[in-house]
Design a protein around this motif. Structure first.
Motif, PDB file in Angstrom:
ATOM      1  N   ALA A  31       7.071 -46.615  28.112  1.00 29.69           N
ATOM      2  CA  ALA A  31       8.423 -46.442  28.649  1.00 29.69           C
ATOM      3  C   ALA A  31       9.307 -45.687  27.663  1.00 29.69           C
ATOM      4  N   THR A  32       9.245 -46.068  26.384  1.00 34.80           N
ATOM      5  CA  THR A  32      10.103 -45.444  25.376  1.00 34.80           C
ATOM      6  C   THR A  32       9.726 -43.986  25.149  1.00 34.80           C
ATOM      7  N   ILE A  33       8.439 -43.745  24.910  1.00 33.64           N
ATOM      8  CA  ILE A  33       7.989 -42.373  24.656  1.00 33.64           C
ATOM      9  C   ILE A  33       8.154 -41.514  25.907  1.00 33.64           C
ATOM     10  N   GLY A  34       7.916 -42.102  27.080  1.00 33.06           N
ATOM     11  CA  GLY A  34       8.085 -41.358  28.332  1.00 33.06           C
ATOM     12  C   GLY A  34       9.507 -40.884  28.523  1.00 33.06           C
ATOM     13  N   PHE A  35      10.461 -41.783  28.260  1.00 32.46           N
ATOM     14  CA  PHE A  35      11.873 -41.399  28.418  1.00 32.46           C
ATOM     15  C   PHE A  35      12.247 -40.326  27.403  1.00 32.46           C
ATOM     16  N   VAL A  36      11.829 -40.498  26.156  1.00 35.53           N
ATOM     17  CA  VAL A  36      12.177 -39.514  25.118  1.00 35.53           C
ATOM     18  C   VAL A  36      11.526 -38.165  25.421  1.00 35.53           C
ATOM     19  N   SER A  37      10.268 -38.194  25.874  1.00 36.87           N
ATOM     20  CA  SER A  37       9.595 -36.949  26.240  1.00 36.87           C
ATOM     21  C   SER A  37      10.329 -36.257  27.389  1.00 36.87           C
ATOM     22  N   GLY A  38      10.697 -37.041  28.407  1.00 34.95           N
ATOM     23  CA  GLY A  38      11.454 -36.480  29.522  1.00 34.95           C
ATOM     24  C   GLY A  38      12.792 -35.938  29.066  1.00 34.95           C
ATOM     25  N   PHE A  39      13.409 -36.640  28.129  1.00 42.87           N
ATOM     26  CA  PHE A  39      14.692 -36.202  27.580  1.00 42.87           C
ATOM     27  C   PHE A  39      14.541 -34.858  26.866  1.00 42.87           C
ATOM     28  N   MET A 335      14.776 -37.945  35.899  1.00 40.88           N
ATOM     29  CA  MET A 335      15.808 -38.947  35.633  1.00 40.88           C
ATOM     30  C   MET A 335      16.819 -38.422  34.615  1.00 40.88           C
ATOM     31  N   VAL A 336      16.321 -37.805  33.546  1.00 37.82           N
ATOM     32  CA  VAL A 336      17.209 -37.270  32.514  1.00 37.82           C
ATOM     33  C   VAL A 336      18.038 -36.113  33.064  1.00 37.82           C
ATOM     34  N   ALA A 337      17.414 -35.253  33.846  1.00 37.85           N
ATOM     35  CA  ALA A 337      18.148 -34.133  34.452  1.00 37.85           C
ATOM     36  C   ALA A 337      19.293 -34.652  35.320  1.00 37.85           C
ATOM     37  N   ASP A 338      19.038 -35.722  36.074  1.00 40.03           N
ATOM     38  CA  ASP A 338      20.089 -36.317  36.906  1.00 40.03           C
ATOM     39  C   ASP A 338      21.231 -36.856  36.049  1.00 40.03           C
ATOM     40  N   LEU A 339      20.884 -37.423  34.879  1.00 37.13           N
ATOM     41  CA  LEU A 339      21.929 -37.915  33.973  1.00 37.13           C
ATOM     42  C   LEU A 339      22.796 -36.760  33.480  1.00 37.13           C
ATOM     43  N   TYR A 340      22.159 -35.642  33.127  1.00 39.80           N
ATOM     44  CA  TYR A 340      22.921 -34.480  32.671  1.00 39.80           C
ATOM     45  C   TYR A 340      23.776 -33.899  33.795  1.00 39.80           C
ATOM     46  N   TYR A 341      23.180 -33.784  34.977  1.00 37.45           N
ATOM     47  CA  TYR A 341      23.942 -33.246  36.107  1.00 37.45           C
ATOM     48  C   TYR A 341      25.070 -34.190  36.520  1.00 37.45           C
ATOM     49  N   SER A 343      26.980 -35.585  34.386  1.00 39.86           N
ATOM     50  CA  SER A 343      28.036 -35.428  33.391  1.00 39.86           C
ATOM     51  C   SER A 343      28.572 -34.002  33.310  1.00 39.86           C
ATOM     52  N   TYR A 344      27.711 -33.026  33.581  1.00 38.56           N
ATOM     53  CA  TYR A 344      28.106 -31.637  33.362  1.00 38.56           C
ATOM     54  C   TYR A 344      27.877 -30.790  34.601  1.00 38.56           C
ATOM     55  N   SER A 345      28.679 -29.751  34.696  1.00 39.14           N
ATOM     56  CA  SER A 345      28.568 -28.834  35.820  1.00 39.14           C
ATOM     57  C   SER A 345      27.680 -27.661  35.409  1.00 39.14           C
ATOM     58  N   LEU A 346      26.389 -27.957  35.301  1.00 41.35           N
ATOM     59  CA  LEU A 346      25.428 -26.981  34.797  1.00 41.35           C
ATOM     60  C   LEU A 346      24.853 -26.129  35.921  1.00 41.35           C
ATOM     61  N   PRO A 347      24.459 -24.893  35.598  1.00 43.39           N
ATOM     62  CA  PRO A 347      23.783 -24.074  36.613  1.00 43.39           C
ATOM     63  C   PRO A 347      22.363 -24.581  36.856  1.00 43.39           C
ATOM     64  N   THR A 348      21.685 -24.015  37.823  1.00 43.09           N
ATOM     65  CA  THR A 348      20.305 -24.401  38.134  1.00 43.09           C
ATOM     66  C   THR A 348      19.407 -24.124  36.932  1.00 43.09           C
ATOM     67  N   TYR A 349      18.542 -25.084  36.616  1.00 45.74           N
ATOM     68  CA  TYR A 349      17.627 -24.889  35.488  1.00 45.74           C
ATOM     69  C   TYR A 349      16.185 -24.898  35.988  1.00 45.74           C
ATOM     70  N   HIS A 350      15.296 -24.354  35.175  1.00 42.04           N
ATOM     71  CA  HIS A 350      13.865 -24.359  35.470  1.00 42.04           C
ATOM     72  C   HIS A 350      13.149 -25.023  34.302  1.00 42.04           C
ATOM     73  N   THR A 351      12.193 -25.885  34.623  1.00 38.36           N
ATOM     74  CA  THR A 351      11.490 -26.633  33.578  1.00 38.36           C
ATOM     75  C   THR A 351      10.702 -25.684  32.674  1.00 38.36           C
ATOM     76  N   ILE A 352      10.918 -25.861  31.375  1.00 37.50           N
ATOM     77  CA  ILE A 352      10.183 -25.093  30.374  1.00 37.50           C
ATOM     78  C   ILE A 352       9.318 -26.068  29.603  1.00 37.50           C
ATOM     79  N   TRP A 353       8.024 -25.845  29.593  1.00 42.85           N
ATOM     80  CA  TRP A 353       7.117 -26.763  28.914  1.00 42.85           C
ATOM     81  C   TRP A 353       7.360 -26.708  27.418  1.00 42.85           C
TER      82      TRP A 353
END
Length: 753
Positions: A31-39, A335-341, A343-353
């Motif tokens: 759970a911890t590493i998963g959240f941090v990795s997603g973050f 989940m992390v992307a939803d947290l950022y969205y 709080s902030y009015s960010l443009p569309t993003y694309h996942t970068i590995w």
């Protein structure tokens, strides 16, 4: 052919024997590493999209607002300074959508500078259509197709957008916090924009340098030079270089700063888990002393045994990290992307590995696990084979037992248990203290915001505070004139920030200060942030110039809403060279209706003063809740692991006590009560440690913000934390009682020397 070590066959058996411990740690690490990795994945992807937006959307190098519309001659003269100037007028109109009132800052379609990212729907094509900011829409429960009333006109929402120069919705760059609930930005057609007239029109212009500054230092120099030229040719209402524009840079600074904090938390948690592994492994070594002695006597080296005992901790960590990364790139990333969205009015993003995410969340945790276990386990294995066979694992000469006071037998027995298991209890104390730092921080924020809001509202200068473009009379009963301006602090431990300057009437009905012959009063938030006291001298400088001013602090006035100074109106006019009858604002407890909007620069009401607490609660409320759940889970896991370890270490003693006739409940009182003492003491001391730690962290955290929120701890959070941890301990105790019940009476006979 080399024969495989038979020690490997023990690994599955050890895993099965201690499956509960390994499963709990395994799931916690996932759970911890998963959240941090997603973050890391979502965060780096969004930061990349944010950084690319400067070129992609041609974000301005700064903007300014003039009192009057600039003519072509002025614009031509200004562009000789190596800039290109773009008209970027906007309207500010009130919005009514049936739920709450708010303000929209409306722009015309942007095709050259500060371009727009369409998130959903379509850009407005008709005069009765409007495209609004996506986050503002979410916070006000609006969607494409809804109808809202903007400035008295009904508009259909055609699309949801993100404006590249408003990634954080600051209505004023001087504000302590943006406000995406009561404030939003929007795009209307040119015809719709013009139809609103000039009543609420702001003559705003954006500029771009012909040669982009190399860094903020050069940008600052260029901005100051351009401001001097602009100030000599026109009346400036507002001037905001891009590098100091929070609406543009707050998002990038905040997202970039989160990474260090999150990684630090991860590595502290890995270190705590490594200590748990080491303590439990040392307990296993103690139980298997005779076996280890036999193996050492048979030719097995310390290195072979050390590698054997490192297998499971490292294996569990690596497998958990791999699974955590898989979940991080899939579930947690969103989940992390939803947290950022949120709080902030960010443009569309694309996942970068992100290759760094794997190293930071897999390789480094494995190294931490290996190093800590290596240090703590290797010292235990340095004991000679003969001593292992004798089960004499003490590296020091035996000392006499600590003499205890003449307490009751049970209490003395419990103290002995604590002393014998001090390493495990120390680990438990450190873990609970760390969990409480997170828990206190998570639980204090909502009461802090409520307290700040209450303090701000109870110390408002007036229900309505107007800042005018020019002195205009009013017939409103009770309205009182004042003078307002701003200066900037000199750079200190905090960034330079604007200070509101008020010149108030003698015997003011709104500002209750009896001014002395010399000196000014400062707001309590100013005094607390900069650690100022009566008698100190403060030095400030012009906001748009180099002139400096020094003031002696004559007193402190309760006004938590802003960093501000107060002086008599005569002194204000004298210091800032204003005419005798000059004023530019009104305090009033009634809404002023006889002054045209064109003459009003700003109106400050209850909504404006409470935007900080309102926005933080919306943006961070979910994060605070997650932090609280995580902290309680961490405390519960550590209590479970350490209590389980202590029972296992004392299995022979428990078995002997059973032989003597004690039942499970009575034995539980002996062993679990000792742990209860430690848990309660750890929580109480942990709360004190957490409070002092947060005091330091909070001040450092607030240094990046303009303004000040006084730290406040709701007394109720402390007993709530105690109850939550004890509730978690109660659940753990039930499992431990079951374990005590399963210890057989013949356990005491197995290791008789």
């Amino acid at each position: 052919m080399k024969v495989k070590s038979p020690l490997r066959k023990r690994i599955p058996r050890e895993l099965k024997t201690d499956f509960g411990k390994y499963l709990v740690i395994f799931l916690f690490l996932i759970a911890t590493i998963g959240f941090v990795s997603g973050f890391l994945v979502a965060g780096s992807s969004m930061i990349t999209a944010y950084n690319e937006s400067f070129e992609k959307y041609n974000i301005e190098d700064g903007n300014f607002e003039l009192m009057e519309e600039a003519d072509d001659t002025l614009l031509t003269e200004l562009e000789k300074e190596g800039v290109t100037i773009y008209e970027n007028y906007y309207l500010e109109e009130e919005v009514v959508n049936g739920k709450s009132d708010s303000t929209l800052r409306i722009f015309k379609p942007r095709n050259e500078v500060d371009k727009v990212c369409l998130m959903d729907g379509e850009m407005p094509q008709q005069e009765d259509e409007i495209a609004i900011d996506r986050m503002y829409a979410d916070n006000n429960s609006l969607k494409v197709g809804d109808t809202i009333k903007v400035g008295g006109e009904k508009k259909t929402i055609s699309g949801l957008v993100a404006l590249s120069d408003y990634s954080a919705l600051f209505s004023d760059s001087k504000d302590l916090m943006f406000d995406a609930i009561k404030f939003g930005v929007a795009i209307a057609t040119e015809d719709a924009f013009d139809a609103y007239g000039t009543g609420n029109l702001h003559y705003s212009y954006s500029w771009k340098y012909e040669k982009t500054p190399a860094d903020d230092t050069e940008a600052k120099e260029k901005a100051e030079d351009f401001m001097k030229v602009l100030g000599s040719k026109a009346v400036i209402v507002a001037y905001i270089p891009a590098f100091s524009n929070q609406a543009i840079h707050f998002t990038g600074d905040d997202m970039g700063g989160d990474k260090t904090m999150v990684m630090t938390l991860l590595y502290i948690l890995i270190a705590i888990m490594a200590f748990v592994f080491a303590v439990t492994t040392n307990n296993t070594i103690t139980k298997e002393a005779a076996v280890i002695g036999t193996l050492r006597a048979s030719g097995y080296t310390r290195g072979e045994l050390l590698r054997h005992y490192l297998h499971l901790p490292v294996l569990v960590t690596i497998v958990a990290a791999i699974i955590g990364n898989i979940l991080g790139y899939t579930v947690f990333k969103n989940m992390v992307a939803d947290l950022y969205y949120g709080s902030y009015s960010l443009p569309t993003y694309h996942t970068i590995w992100n290759g760094d995410a794997f190293i930071l969340t897999t390789v480094i945790p494995a190294i931490i696990m290996i190093v800590i276990n290596l240090l703590l386990i290797s010292s235990k294995l340095r004991i000679s084979p003969l001593n292992f066979l004798r089960r004499d694992l003490s590296r020091r000469k035996r000392k006499k037992a600590v003499k205890l006071p003449h307490f009751k037998f049970f209490n003395r027995f419990r103290i002995r248990i604590i002393l014998q298991n001090r390493a495990g209890y120390l680990t438990l104390f450190i873990g609970i203290a760390f969990a409480e730092i997170l828990l206190v921080f998570g639980m204090m924020m909502s009461p802090l915001l409520e307290h700040y809001q209450d303090e701000v509202l109870s110390h408002m200068l007036a229900d309505y505070q107007y800042v005018l473009k020019a002195p205009v009379p009013t017939e409103t009963d009770g309205a009182e004139t004042y003078l307002a301006g701003s200066l900037k602090t000199m750079p200190t431990e905090f960034n330079s920030e604007e200070v509101s300057v008020y010149g108030v009437e003698k015997d003011s009905a709104y500002v209750d200060i009896d001014f002395p012959k010399e000196g000014v009063y400062i707001s309590d938030s100013y005094a607390e942030k900069y650690r100022l006291a009566e008698g100190d001298t403060i030095e400030l400088k012009e906001t748009y110039g180099d002139k400096k001013y020094k003031f002696k602090v004559a007193g402190i006035y309760e006004y938590p809403a802003a960093v501000a100074i107060f002086m008599p109106e005569e002194e204000y006019r004298d210091v800032f060279d204003k005419e005798e009858d000059y004023f530019n604002g009104y305090f009033s407890d009634k809404k002023i209706t006889d002054i045209e909007d064109a003459y009003i620069m700003t109106t400050i009401t209850e909504d404006d003063l409470t935007k900080v607490s309102r926005q933080l609660d919306v943006s961070m409320g979910g994060m605070f809740y997650l932090m609280n759940v995580f902290s309680v889970a961490l405390a519960a896991i550590l209590i479970y692991l350490m209590t389980k370890l202590i029972i296992e270490q004392n299995a022979s003693s428990i078995s002997m006590v059973k032989i003597l006739g004690y039942n499970t409940r009575e034995i539980g009182k002996l062993y679990l009560t000792a742990t209860t003492w430690i848990v309660v003491i750890s929580v109480i001391l942990g709360e004190a440690i957490a409070t002092e730690t947060i005091n330091v962290i909070y001040r450092a955290m607030m240094s990046d913000y303009s303004g000040w929120l006084s730290i406040y701890y709701d007394p109720n959070i402390y007993w709530k934390i105690l109850l939550m941890v004890l509730a978690a301990y109660f659940v753990v105790a039930l499992f431990c009682l079951r374990k005590i019940r399963k210890i057989p009476m013949d356990e005491a006979l197995k290791n008789v020397e």
